[in-house]
Motif scaffolding. Structure first.
Motif, PDB file in Angstrom:
ATOM      1  N   VAL A 101       0.847  -1.191   0.000  1.00 57.15           N
ATOM      2  CA  VAL A 101       0.000   0.000   0.000  1.00 57.15           C
ATOM      3  C   VAL A 101       0.884   1.243   0.000  1.00 57.15           C
ATOM      4  O   VAL A 101       2.082   1.171   0.290  1.00 57.15           O
ATOM      5  CB  VAL A 101      -0.949   0.047   1.229  1.00 57.15           C
ATOM      6  N   ALA A 102       0.255   2.388  -0.331  1.00 62.52           N
ATOM      7  CA  ALA A 102       0.965   3.656  -0.322  1.00 62.52           C
ATOM      8  C   ALA A 102       0.323   4.568   0.711  1.00 62.52           C
ATOM      9  O   ALA A 102      -0.890   4.496   0.944  1.00 62.52           O
ATOM     10  CB  ALA A 102       0.901   4.301  -1.702  1.00 62.52           C
ATOM     11  N   ALA A 103       1.127   5.429   1.340  1.00 64.42           N
ATOM     12  CA  ALA A 103       0.587   6.367   2.320  1.00 64.42           C
ATOM     13  C   ALA A 103       1.441   7.624   2.351  1.00 64.42           C
ATOM     14  O   ALA A 103       2.652   7.561   2.166  1.00 64.42           O
ATOM     15  CB  ALA A 103       0.542   5.726   3.707  1.00 64.42           C
ATOM     16  N   ARG A 104       0.751   8.765   2.573  1.00 64.01           N
ATOM     17  CA  ARG A 104       1.477  10.037   2.647  1.00 64.01           C
ATOM     18  C   ARG A 104       2.191  10.201   3.981  1.00 64.01           C
ATOM     19  O   ARG A 104       3.231  10.839   4.054  1.00 64.01           O
ATOM     20  CB  ARG A 104       0.491  11.193   2.431  1.00 64.01           C
ATOM     21  N   THR A 105       1.579   9.680   5.015  1.00 67.81           N
ATOM     22  CA  THR A 105       2.234   9.705   6.332  1.00 67.81           C
ATOM     23  C   THR A 105       2.163   8.317   6.948  1.00 67.81           C
ATOM     24  O   THR A 105       1.254   7.536   6.659  1.00 67.81           O
ATOM     25  CB  THR A 105       1.556  10.710   7.298  1.00 67.81           C
ATOM     26  N   LEU A 106       3.132   8.040   7.797  1.00 70.48           N
ATOM     27  CA  LEU A 106       3.151   6.770   8.527  1.00 70.48           C
ATOM     28  C   LEU A 106       3.209   7.066  10.016  1.00 70.48           C
ATOM     29  O   LEU A 106       3.911   7.984  10.449  1.00 70.48           O
ATOM     30  CB  LEU A 106       4.397   5.947   8.166  1.00 70.48           C
ATOM     31  N   ILE A 107       2.462   6.290  10.786  1.00 70.23           N
ATOM     32  CA  ILE A 107       2.608   6.354  12.249  1.00 70.23           C
ATOM     33  C   ILE A 107       3.014   4.946  12.703  1.00 70.23           C
ATOM     34  O   ILE A 107       2.234   3.994  12.603  1.00 70.23           O
ATOM     35  CB  ILE A 107       1.318   6.821  12.934  1.00 70.23           C
ATOM     36  N   ILE A 108       4.243   4.842  13.153  1.00 69.15           N
ATOM     37  CA  ILE A 108       4.780   3.527  13.526  1.00 69.15           C
ATOM     38  C   ILE A 108       4.525   3.283  15.012  1.00 69.15           C
ATOM     39  O   ILE A 108       4.997   4.030  15.873  1.00 69.15           O
ATOM     40  CB  ILE A 108       6.281   3.441  13.204  1.00 69.15           C
ATOM     41  N   CYS A 109       3.735   2.256  15.288  1.00 70.27           N
ATOM     42  CA  CYS A 109       3.322   1.927  16.674  1.00 70.27           C
ATOM     43  C   CYS A 109       3.551   0.438  16.917  1.00 70.27           C
ATOM     44  O   CYS A 109       2.691  -0.243  17.457  1.00 70.27           O
ATOM     45  CB  CYS A 109       1.838   2.241  16.875  1.00 70.27           C
ATOM     46  N   THR A 110       4.688  -0.063  16.497  1.00 72.70           N
ATOM     47  CA  THR A 110       4.896  -1.516  16.515  1.00 72.70           C
ATOM     48  C   THR A 110       5.221  -2.058  17.894  1.00 72.70           C
ATOM     49  O   THR A 110       5.217  -3.274  18.091  1.00 72.70           O
ATOM     50  CB  THR A 110       6.006  -1.920  15.535  1.00 72.70           C
ATOM     51  N   GLY A 111       5.532  -1.165  18.834  1.00 73.74           N
ATOM     52  CA  GLY A 111       5.662  -1.599  20.217  1.00 73.74           C
ATOM     53  C   GLY A 111       6.948  -2.341  20.532  1.00 73.74           C
ATOM     54  O   GLY A 111       7.946  -2.266  19.808  1.00 73.74           O
ATOM     55  N   ALA A 112       6.869  -3.080  21.606  1.00 78.47           N
ATOM     56  CA  ALA A 112       8.036  -3.803  22.102  1.00 78.47           C
ATOM     57  C   ALA A 112       7.631  -5.231  22.407  1.00 78.47           C
ATOM     58  O   ALA A 112       6.454  -5.551  22.500  1.00 78.47           O
ATOM     59  CB  ALA A 112       8.584  -3.121  23.346  1.00 78.47           C
ATOM     60  N   GLN A 113       8.597  -6.091  22.533  1.00 74.15           N
ATOM     61  CA  GLN A 113       8.298  -7.485  22.872  1.00 74.15           C
ATOM     62  C   GLN A 113       9.262  -7.965  23.944  1.00 74.15           C
ATOM     63  O   GLN A 113      10.351  -7.424  24.098  1.00 74.15           O
ATOM     64  CB  GLN A 113       8.389  -8.364  21.629  1.00 74.15           C
ATOM     65  N   TRP A 114       8.849  -9.004  24.665  1.00 78.66           N
ATOM     66  CA  TRP A 114       9.675  -9.510  25.760  1.00 78.66           C
ATOM     67  C   TRP A 114      11.006  -9.991  25.238  1.00 78.66           C
ATOM     68  O   TRP A 114      11.083 -10.651  24.226  1.00 78.66           O
ATOM     69  CB  TRP A 114       8.971 -10.639  26.515  1.00 78.66           C
ATOM     70  N   ARG A 115      12.045  -9.631  25.951  1.00 74.79           N
ATOM     71  CA  ARG A 115      13.393 -10.039  25.567  1.00 74.79           C
ATOM     72  C   ARG A 115      13.652 -11.475  26.021  1.00 74.79           C
ATOM     73  O   ARG A 115      13.269 -11.861  27.116  1.00 74.79           O
ATOM     74  CB  ARG A 115      14.407  -9.097  26.223  1.00 74.79           C
ATOM     75  N   LYS A 116      14.296 -12.212  25.163  1.00 75.05           N
ATOM     76  CA  LYS A 116      14.713 -13.568  25.544  1.00 75.05           C
ATOM     77  C   LYS A 116      16.034 -13.488  26.292  1.00 75.05           C
ATOM     78  O   LYS A 116      16.800 -12.551  26.134  1.00 75.05           O
ATOM     79  CB  LYS A 116      14.862 -14.429  24.298  1.00 75.05           C
ATOM     80  N   LEU A 117      16.291 -14.509  27.085  1.00 76.29           N
ATOM     81  CA  LEU A 117      17.513 -14.544  27.869  1.00 76.29           C
ATOM     82  C   LEU A 117      18.724 -14.841  26.988  1.00 76.29           C
ATOM     83  O   LEU A 117      19.823 -14.340  27.227  1.00 76.29           O
ATOM     84  CB  LEU A 117      17.352 -15.634  28.940  1.00 76.29           C
ATOM     85  N   GLY A 118      18.511 -15.674  25.953  1.00 78.74           N
ATOM     86  CA  GLY A 118      19.602 -15.987  25.038  1.00 78.74           C
ATOM     87  C   GLY A 118      20.593 -16.998  25.592  1.00 78.74           C
ATOM     88  O   GLY A 118      21.789 -16.918  25.311  1.00 78.74           O
ATOM     89  N   VAL A 119      20.106 -17.947  26.397  1.00 80.42           N
ATOM     90  CA  VAL A 119      21.001 -18.979  26.930  1.00 80.42           C
ATOM     91  C   VAL A 119      20.594 -20.341  26.354  1.00 80.42           C
ATOM     92  O   VAL A 119      19.468 -20.500  25.874  1.00 80.42           O
ATOM     93  CB  VAL A 119      20.974 -19.023  28.488  1.00 80.42           C
ATOM     94  N   PRO A 120      21.506 -21.329  26.386  1.00 81.61           N
ATOM     95  CA  PRO A 120      21.175 -22.645  25.843  1.00 81.61           C
ATOM     96  C   PRO A 120      19.913 -23.235  26.485  1.00 81.61           C
ATOM     97  O   PRO A 120      19.690 -23.062  27.683  1.00 81.61           O
ATOM     98  CB  PRO A 120      22.400 -23.503  26.198  1.00 81.61           C
ATOM     99  N   GLY A 121      19.124 -23.909  25.672  1.00 82.38           N
ATOM    100  CA  GLY A 121      17.921 -24.575  26.167  1.00 82.38           C
ATOM    101  C   GLY A 121      16.682 -23.705  26.154  1.00 82.38           C
ATOM    102  O   GLY A 121      15.565 -24.206  26.283  1.00 82.38           O
ATOM    103  N   GLU A 122      16.851 -22.388  25.997  1.00 79.46           N
ATOM    104  CA  GLU A 122      15.700 -21.481  26.084  1.00 79.46           C
ATOM    105  C   GLU A 122      14.670 -21.771  24.987  1.00 79.46           C
ATOM    106  O   GLU A 122      13.473 -21.905  25.269  1.00 79.46           O
ATOM    107  CB  GLU A 122      16.153 -20.026  26.013  1.00 79.46           C
ATOM    108  N   ASN A 123      15.129 -21.874  23.742  1.00 82.08           N
ATOM    109  CA  ASN A 123      14.190 -22.139  22.651  1.00 82.08           C
ATOM    110  C   ASN A 123      13.626 -23.556  22.736  1.00 82.08           C
ATOM    111  O   ASN A 123      12.436 -23.771  22.515  1.00 82.08           O
ATOM    112  CB  ASN A 123      14.868 -21.936  21.297  1.00 82.08           C
TER     113      ASN A 123
END
Lengths: 306, 105
Positions: A101-123
């Motif tokens: 789509v096309a737009a003359r203005t954009l308002i970005i409201c994508t927010g935030a998400q919980w951070r992962k710890l990034g250690v083995p076994g997490e996924n």
């Protein structure tokens, strides 16, 4: 290709508020949300600090009330994920997985998400003992021992929620004191089911098909240990959500979008609102204010330039 | 609308179904389940005739979730011929789910 005066990307509190203000101003908008509206509010059991609800309100009930405001308006809702923004001088092209789509203005409201710890076994154990949402998954650990990892408002608040369900909570915090609100700190320290383990980090999630424990390391002494638990809840902060922003859009070192106090970004006609902004205070109340401010300034930009 | 299945109907409606079946394990009080619900409904329509899409309320049906080791919701499992083909937890995007389905079906 569909063309809008303003395209709002994100359906949390800031996106809903921006949509409301632009619709009331008679501006032709498109509204993008990949899931149901609500964002992180849907992950929150109760919102106790939003004015107008002195008894507190459940996250999804608040969002139902927010979106009810939009029911009176007809506008395009795009249930897809934005993948790319292209600058075409007098407009922006936004590409989704199934359309553009096309737009003359954009308002970005994508927010935030919980951070992962990034250690083995997490996924591996995500959904099999490792969780990021106490409200969603706490019930599966009723009467069992769990760990919570973190020391901010969310870690304290969610530990207090879990203590109503589980038999014991080990609250693992890498520092020697909490950062969260004093109100929550006092409650956590008084709660007989919560045992705080300070100066300690989780280094690995272990188990068989399901999680059975966490390897811990004391950051002061370096000593390591194994904590046997059935569930581990990770509450260590937020990362920006999105990831499709153009290179010209200025962000801070963590990837949150820089704006001025009018929600103006480094790109003309592009505004940002809510948790995706580079700022300190990320609350429903501030997101709502950001959304209104961004909409107001997008409207002013349209009047001046088109 | 995606049909609801229960512990009692699971074997007939899911395990013994001729088509692959995507099961959305959910609960009414679960925010991320609410977040993903419209996506699940859209998948049910888009894949009509290719797969069945059903929902199971884990509050009312404790046996099946426990049998499949579900400890977080929403969890979506794609069954085919009574076997688990693919499993995903959390409010993932529609594109992810379509990928998961088209890889297997």
């Amino acid at each position: 290709m569909k063309e809008y005066e303003s395209l709002i990307i994100g359906g949390g509190p800031s996106g809903i508020t921006a949509a409301l203000y632009l619709l009331r101003a008679g501006i032709k908008i498109g509204w993008v949300e990949k899931l149901a509206p609500g964002g992180q509010v849907l992950l929150t059991e109760a919102i106790d600090n939003y004015p107008g609800f002195p008894q507190g309100i459940k996250g999804y009930e608040l969002i139902d009330k927010f979106t009810a405001h939009l029911d009176q308006f007809e506008f395009d809702k795009i249930r897809d994920e934005a993948l790319e923004i292209k600058d075409r001088q007098d407009k922006y092209l936004v590409r989704f997985s199934e359309s553009e789509v096309a737009a003359r203005t954009l308002i970005i409201c994508t927010g935030a998400q919980w951070r992962k710890l990034g250690v083995p076994g997490e996924n591996k154990y995500s959904g099999r003992g490792v969780s990021y949402c106490a409200v969603c998954d706490g019930n599966f650990f009723r009467g069992q021992e769990v760990a919570c990892i973190g020391g901010g408002d969310t870690a304290l608040e969610e530990s207090l929620y879990l203590s109503k369900l589980v038999s014991k909570i080990y609250l693992i915090h890498r520092r020697d004191a909490f950062r969260g609100a004093r109100l929550y700190q006092d409650k956590v320290l008084k709660d007989p089911k919560i045992e705080v383990i300070y100066n300690t980090i989780a280094t690995e999630f272990v188990g068989d098909t399901d999680l059975t424990g966490i390897k811990l390391k004391d950051v002061k002494t370096g000593s390591q240990s194994l904590l046997n638990i059935n569930g581990a809840f990770v509450f260590i902060g937020l990362d920006p959500a999105g990831g499709f922003f153009p290179a010209d859009l200025e962000t801070d070192s963590q990837g949150f979008i820089k704006t001025d106090h009018e929600m103006v970004t480094s790109m003309p006609g592009v505004f940002a609102a809510g948790d995706i902004r580079s700022k300190y205070c990320r609350q429903v109340s501030t997101a709502v204010g950001d959304g209104a401010t961004a909409a107001y300034n997008a409207q002013a930009y349209l009047e001046k330039n088109f | 609308m995606a049909n609801q299945v229960t512990d009692n109907t699971f074997e007939a409606d899911v395990l013994k179904c001729d088509l692959p079946v995507l099961v959305d394990f959910w609960a009414p009080w679960c925010g991320p389940c609410r977040a993903i619900a419209p996506v699940v409904e859209e998948l049910a329509q888009e894949y009509a005739g290719q797969i069945h899409v059903v929902k199971m309320n884990v509050d009312e049906n404790p046996n099946t979730p426990s049998k499949y080791g579900i400890r977080a919701i929403p969890t979506l499992i794609l069954f085919q011929g009574g076997e688990v083909m693919e499993q995903v937890t959390g409010a993932v995007s529609k594109a992810n789910l379509k990928q998961m389905i088209s890889d297997k079906v």
